[in-house]
Design a protein around this motif. Structure first.
Motif, PDB file in Angstrom:
ATOM      1  N   GLU A   1      17.524 -34.209  49.445  1.00 22.05           N
ATOM      2  CA  GLU A   1      16.076 -34.942  49.529  1.00 22.05           C
ATOM      3  C   GLU A   1      15.472 -34.486  51.130  1.00 22.05           C
ATOM      4  O   GLU A   1      14.879 -34.716  50.557  1.00 22.05           O
ATOM      5  CB  GLU A   1      15.746 -36.528  48.552  1.00 22.05           C
ATOM      6  CG  GLU A   1      16.080 -36.259  47.008  1.00 22.05           C
ATOM      7  CD  GLU A   1      15.244 -35.211  46.728  1.00 22.05           C
ATOM      8  OE1 GLU A   1      14.007 -34.912  46.509  1.00 22.05           O
ATOM      9  OE2 GLU A   1      16.073 -34.278  45.830  1.00 22.05           O
TER      10      GLU A   1
ATOM     11  N   LEU B   1      14.971 -31.464  51.940  1.00 23.44           N
ATOM     12  CA  LEU B   1      13.640 -31.192  51.603  1.00 23.44           C
ATOM     13  C   LEU B   1      12.231 -31.193  52.489  1.00 23.44           C
ATOM     14  O   LEU B   1      11.191 -30.933  52.719  1.00 23.44           O
ATOM     15  CB  LEU B   1      13.642 -31.580  50.382  1.00 23.44           C
ATOM     16  CG  LEU B   1      14.399 -30.773  49.397  1.00 23.44           C
ATOM     17  CD1 LEU B   1      14.745 -31.264  47.687  1.00 23.44           C
ATOM     18  CD2 LEU B   1      13.990 -28.546  49.072  1.00 23.44           C
ATOM     19  N   ASN B   2      11.917 -32.821  52.288  1.00 24.04           N
ATOM     20  CA  ASN B   2      11.211 -33.420  53.625  1.00 24.04           C
ATOM     21  C   ASN B   2      11.003 -33.092  54.369  1.00 24.04           C
ATOM     22  O   ASN B   2      10.087 -33.009  55.250  1.00 24.04           O
ATOM     23  CB  ASN B   2      11.843 -34.344  53.016  1.00 24.04           C
ATOM     24  CG  ASN B   2      10.899 -35.725  52.518  1.00 24.04           C
ATOM     25  OD1 ASN B   2       9.258 -35.644  52.635  1.00 24.04           O
ATOM     26  ND2 ASN B   2      11.482 -36.375  51.523  1.00 24.04           N
TER      27      ASN B   2
ATOM     28  N   ASN C   1       9.519 -29.961  54.492  1.00 29.03           N
ATOM     29  CA  ASN C   1       7.585 -30.002  53.977  1.00 29.03           C
ATOM     30  C   ASN C   1       7.345 -30.656  55.047  1.00 29.03           C
ATOM     31  O   ASN C   1       6.061 -29.463  55.953  1.00 29.03           O
ATOM     32  CB  ASN C   1       8.084 -31.216  52.910  1.00 29.03           C
ATOM     33  CG  ASN C   1       8.553 -30.914  51.724  1.00 29.03           C
ATOM     34  OD1 ASN C   1       8.047 -29.492  51.518  1.00 29.03           O
ATOM     35  ND2 ASN C   1       8.403 -32.254  50.754  1.00 29.03           N
TER      36      ASN C   1
ATOM     37  N   VAL D   1       0.427 -26.106  49.810  1.00 33.44           N
ATOM     38  CA  VAL D   1       0.333 -25.510  48.505  1.00 33.44           C
ATOM     39  C   VAL D   1       1.548 -25.145  48.665  1.00 33.44           C
ATOM     40  O   VAL D   1       2.446 -25.797  47.388  1.00 33.44           O
ATOM     41  CB  VAL D   1      -0.408 -24.086  48.446  1.00 33.44           C
ATOM     42  CG1 VAL D   1      -0.219 -23.691  47.112  1.00 33.44           C
ATOM     43  CG2 VAL D   1      -2.130 -24.487  48.017  1.00 33.44           C
TER      44      VAL D   1
ATOM     45  N   VAL E   1       4.394 -26.534  50.022  1.00 30.24           N
ATOM     46  CA  VAL E   1       4.888 -28.180  49.978  1.00 30.24           C
ATOM     47  C   VAL E   1       4.375 -28.548  48.775  1.00 30.24           C
ATOM     48  O   VAL E   1       5.630 -29.529  47.819  1.00 30.24           O
ATOM     49  CB  VAL E   1       4.122 -28.918  50.823  1.00 30.24           C
ATOM     50  CG1 VAL E   1       4.697 -30.550  51.024  1.00 30.24           C
ATOM     51  CG2 VAL E   1       4.671 -28.551  52.305  1.00 30.24           C
ATOM     52  N   PHE E   2       3.452 -28.696  47.886  1.00 28.18           N
ATOM     53  CA  PHE E   2       2.750 -29.354  46.620  1.00 28.18           C
ATOM     54  C   PHE E   2       4.210 -28.445  45.961  1.00 28.18           C
ATOM     55  O   PHE E   2       5.207 -29.351  45.015  1.00 28.18           O
ATOM     56  CB  PHE E   2       1.823 -29.353  46.328  1.00 28.18           C
ATOM     57  CG  PHE E   2       1.148 -29.106  44.543  1.00 28.18           C
ATOM     58  CD1 PHE E   2       0.861 -30.471  44.735  1.00 28.18           C
ATOM     59  CD2 PHE E   2       1.925 -27.887  44.099  1.00 28.18           C
ATOM     60  CE1 PHE E   2       0.845 -31.102  43.375  1.00 28.18           C
ATOM     61  CE2 PHE E   2       1.085 -28.082  42.513  1.00 28.18           C
ATOM     62  CZ  PHE E   2       0.695 -29.589  42.351  1.00 28.18           C
ATOM     63  N   PHE E   3       4.783 -27.688  46.470  1.00 34.05           N
ATOM     64  CA  PHE E   3       5.950 -26.980  45.148  1.00 34.05           C
ATOM     65  C   PHE E   3       7.057 -27.077  45.270  1.00 34.05           C
ATOM     66  O   PHE E   3       7.907 -27.371  44.250  1.00 34.05           O
ATOM     67  CB  PHE E   3       5.888 -25.437  45.072  1.00 34.05           C
ATOM     68  CG  PHE E   3       4.795 -24.361  44.199  1.00 34.05           C
ATOM     69  CD1 PHE E   3       4.191 -25.242  42.921  1.00 34.05           C
ATOM     70  CD2 PHE E   3       3.757 -23.018  44.999  1.00 34.05           C
ATOM     71  CE1 PHE E   3       2.626 -24.172  42.616  1.00 34.05           C
ATOM     72  CE2 PHE E   3       2.543 -23.504  44.969  1.00 34.05           C
ATOM     73  CZ  PHE E   3       1.497 -23.333  43.368  1.00 34.05           C
ATOM     74  N   VAL E   4       7.013 -27.481  46.736  1.00 29.66           N
ATOM     75  CA  VAL E   4       9.087 -28.027  46.829  1.00 29.66           C
ATOM     76  C   VAL E   4       9.035 -29.504  46.730  1.00 29.66           C
ATOM     77  O   VAL E   4      10.197 -30.270  45.672  1.00 29.66           O
ATOM     78  CB  VAL E   4       8.965 -28.102  48.685  1.00 29.66           C
ATOM     79  CG1 VAL E   4      10.549 -28.322  48.568  1.00 29.66           C
ATOM     80  CG2 VAL E   4       9.318 -27.461  48.948  1.00 29.66           C
ATOM     81  N   ILE E   5       7.852 -30.422  46.384  1.00 34.73           N
ATOM     82  CA  ILE E   5       7.904 -31.796  45.785  1.00 34.73           C
ATOM     83  C   ILE E   5       8.017 -31.326  44.014  1.00 34.73           C
ATOM     84  O   ILE E   5       8.875 -32.344  43.755  1.00 34.73           O
ATOM     85  CB  ILE E   5       6.864 -32.617  46.048  1.00 34.73           C
ATOM     86  CG1 ILE E   5       6.622 -32.320  47.558  1.00 34.73           C
ATOM     87  CG2 ILE E   5       5.938 -33.645  45.352  1.00 34.73           C
ATOM     88  CD1 ILE E   5       5.230 -33.870  48.189  1.00 34.73           C
ATOM     89  N   THR E   6       7.176 -30.550  43.518  1.00 30.88           N
ATOM     90  CA  THR E   6       7.918 -30.793  42.074  1.00 30.88           C
ATOM     91  C   THR E   6       8.839 -30.175  41.533  1.00 30.88           C
ATOM     92  O   THR E   6       9.806 -31.107  41.154  1.00 30.88           O
ATOM     93  CB  THR E   6       6.409 -29.958  41.196  1.00 30.88           C
ATOM     94  OG1 THR E   6       5.778 -29.715  42.359  1.00 30.88           O
ATOM     95  CG2 THR E   6       6.398 -29.909  39.950  1.00 30.88           C
ATOM     96  N   VAL E   7       9.488 -29.031  42.644  1.00 28.37           N
ATOM     97  CA  VAL E   7      10.290 -28.813  42.351  1.00 28.37           C
ATOM     98  C   VAL E   7      11.856 -29.495  42.652  1.00 28.37           C
ATOM     99  O   VAL E   7      12.867 -29.446  42.080  1.00 28.37           O
ATOM    100  CB  VAL E   7      10.953 -27.079  43.150  1.00 28.37           C
ATOM    101  CG1 VAL E   7      12.705 -26.568  42.785  1.00 28.37           C
ATOM    102  CG2 VAL E   7      10.375 -26.308  42.502  1.00 28.37           C
ATOM    103  N   ALA E   8      11.500 -30.376  43.455  1.00 27.22           N
ATOM    104  CA  ALA E   8      12.332 -31.256  44.328  1.00 27.22           C
ATOM    105  C   ALA E   8      12.635 -32.301  42.912  1.00 27.22           C
ATOM    106  O   ALA E   8      13.800 -33.447  42.556  1.00 27.22           O
ATOM    107  CB  ALA E   8      12.212 -32.128  45.200  1.00 27.22           C
ATOM    108  N   ALA E   9      11.206 -32.832  41.823  1.00 29.97           N
ATOM    109  CA  ALA E   9      11.498 -34.169  41.460  1.00 29.97           C
ATOM    110  C   ALA E   9      12.218 -33.907  40.274  1.00 29.97           C
ATOM    111  O   ALA E   9      13.063 -34.176  39.387  1.00 29.97           O
ATOM    112  CB  ALA E   9      10.043 -34.073  40.539  1.00 29.97           C
ATOM    113  N   ALA E  10      12.036 -32.552  39.523  1.00 35.94           N
ATOM    114  CA  ALA E  10      12.731 -31.573  38.600  1.00 35.94           C
ATOM    115  C   ALA E  10      14.226 -31.755  39.275  1.00 35.94           C
ATOM    116  O   ALA E  10      15.156 -31.948  38.363  1.00 35.94           O
ATOM    117  CB  ALA E  10      12.008 -30.349  37.616  1.00 35.94           C
TER     118      ALA E  10
END
Lengths: 185, 100
Positions: free
Chosen positions: B36, B39-40, B43, B60, B62-71
């Motif tokens: 994590e 990934l940060n 970002n 945008v 970064v938005f996708f990276v955060i979503t994939v990181a959550a999954a």
């Protein structure tokens, strides 16, 4: 003022990351990582990204860290590294390779980044507005945005499948036994 | 205005700390936390360059990276719980069933 805020926040972020690395207790690691995420969120704000600041705090510092803390406490896996290390040569090698990576990354960052001041004017004022980000998200990046939804759906289904209750036949075996033994005759 | 290079240097340092965490630590949960962190760091570099070029596309991403990181965290921690149920440990050295 910007510089003071940047160096203060960067120091907090680095301290949080290093403390996460060296903390023996996994719960302390999680809390130091939370500090690091908070510092990075402030850096996002310094970079004129208020929307990312918000989702960094709500998703990373909120949802993801709560998940981490919950799993650490659920498993009771705070300190699993008490046993003797099976690969004693691996740690110094990792430090050397990490130092090498840092050197390469710093060289790349210094050569790739420009020190020019960002262009000003009308574009600079509109930059970072959540409305412009949303507009881009729903026009140019519409397909990736929809794929994101599918990824989240698959993740939810995967988590449910992975952690569903076992069937009657499997639950009768002893807990220490490997699950594969149930299919043997 | 703080130069972009400073942000990218901080990002490089954070990424290296994340890599060290993956390589050194043996607690699988801490290894996940290090991923994590990496990934940060990525970002942060993306946002810094987006600000330099005044391109919202980086944000945008970064938005996708955060979503994939959550999954990824949800699935990864579910896997970890499943492994813990069968092996009774979160030490990645102990989970070597696939070794040839």
């Amino acid at each position: 003022m910007d510089f003071v805020l940047f160096f203060l926040t960067a120091a907090i972020a680095l301290a949080g990351a290093i403390a996460m690395l060296v903390a023996r207790n996994a719960i302390h690691s999680a809390l130091f990582l939370l500090l690091n995420f908070g510092a990075i969120a402030v850096l996002f704000l310094l970079l004129q990204s208020p929307f990312l600041f918000t989702i960094q705090l709500s998703i990373y510092a909120g949802a993801i860290m709560v998940l981490f803390l919950f799993v650490v406490m659920l498993l009771g896996a705070e300190q699993v590294e008490a046993a003797q290390d099976k690969l004693p040569w691996q740690q110094p090698l990792a430090l050397v390779m990490g130092a090498g990576l840092l050197v390469i990354a710093v060289i790349t960052a210094v050569r790739g980044g420009s020190n020019d001041a960002p262009p000003g004017g009308e574009a600079a004022e509109a930059f970072g507005d959540p409305a412009s980000l949303g507009e881009l998200l729903f026009t140019e990046y519409l397909l990736p945005f929809q794929i994101t939804g599918i990824i989240l759906l698959v993740a939810v289904i995967g988590v449910v499948v992975l952690n569903q209750q076992r069937t009657q036949a499997q639950s009768e075996e002893t807990p220490g036994e490997r699950p594969s033994s149930s299919v043997q005759p | 205005m703080v130069p972009t290079t400073f942000y990218v240097l901080l990002s490089a340092a954070l990424f290296t700390i994340g890599v060290l965490g993956v390589l050194i630590r043996r607690n699988a949960i801490v290894v996940f936390m290090s991923v994590e962190l990496m990934l940060n760091a990525a970002n942060l570099a993306l946002v810094a360059y987006a600000r330099e070029r005044l391109a919202v596309d980086g944000q945008v991403l970064v938005f996708f990276v955060i979503t994939v990181a959550a999954a990824e965290v949800a699935v990864g921690l579910a896997l970890l719980v499943a492994i813990f149920k069968s092996k009774r440990t979160a030490d990645i050295d102990e989970v070597s069933m696939l070794r040839g």
